[in-house]
Design a protein around this motif. Structure first.
Motif, mmCIF file in Angstrom:
data_model
loop_
_atom_site.group_PDB
_atom_site.id
_atom_site.type_symbol
_atom_site.label_atom_id
_atom_site.label_comp_id
_atom_site.label_asym_id
_atom_site.label_seq_id
_atom_site.Cartn_x
_atom_site.Cartn_y
_atom_site.Cartn_z
ATOM 1 N N GLN A 135 0.832 -1.208 0.000
ATOM 2 C CA GLN A 135 0.000 0.000 0.000
ATOM 3 C C GLN A 135 0.868 1.260 0.000
ATOM 4 N N ARG A 151 2.155 1.681 -3.484
ATOM 5 C CA ARG A 151 1.087 2.159 -4.379
ATOM 6 C C ARG A 151 0.893 3.663 -4.231
ATOM 7 N N ARG A 152 0.899 4.129 -2.990
ATOM 8 C CA ARG A 152 0.743 5.578 -2.773
ATOM 9 C C ARG A 152 1.927 6.339 -3.354
ATOM 10 N N TRP A 178 1.650 6.546 -7.077
ATOM 11 C CA TRP A 178 0.387 7.117 -7.536
ATOM 12 C C TRP A 178 -0.467 6.113 -8.305
ATOM 13 N N GLN A 204 -2.930 4.081 -6.690
ATOM 14 C CA GLN A 204 -3.906 3.630 -5.710
ATOM 15 C C GLN A 204 -5.247 3.277 -6.350
#
Length: 121
Positions: free
Chosen positions: A24, A27-28, A31, A33
């Motif tokens: 996670q 992913r953040r 970019w 998400q």
């Protein structure tokens, strides 16, 4: 969006909660998400035949990635249309049609999709 993690190996101890958290964070940072993501951890014995099928390399590898939606949607759609694969004859028929659909998709996308079940029956 969703993140699905599956651990199908026993070679490396894996804590799903920590892996989920780290993915996670990545992913953040990247970019991405808004996209669904599936991560499946396997051992060398399981990844080698997949690498041979999709990359023509008969060795284990550390990562394989697939545009999951195209390949899986094709297989799932075939089931929704009534194609099964309980017998070898049914499997051969379904496999040939799925291969034909993925070849057409590959021509449009400029990629090389293969049925996920290649060589498994």
């Amino acid at each position: 969006m969703s993140l699905v993690l599956r651990n199908l190996q026993r070679a490396v101890p894996l804590r799903r909660a920590r892996l989920h958290e780290k993915v996670q964070v990545m992913r953040r940072a990247l970019w991405v998400q808004r996209f669904d993501l599936g991560v499946v951890c396997v051992d060398n014995r399981k990844i080698q035949p997949i690498n041979r099928i999709y990359r023509d390399k008969n060795t284990p590898t550390d990562v394989l990635s697939f545009p999951f939606h195209e390949v899986t949607a094709t297989h799932g759609l075939r089931h929704l249309l009534g194609f099964t694969h309980s017998t070898e004859a049914e499997w051969q028929k379904r496999y040939q049609k799925e291969k034909q659909v993925l070849e057409e998709l590959s021509r449009h996308k400029g990629t090389r999709f293969q049925p996920l079940s290649r060589g498994l029956f």
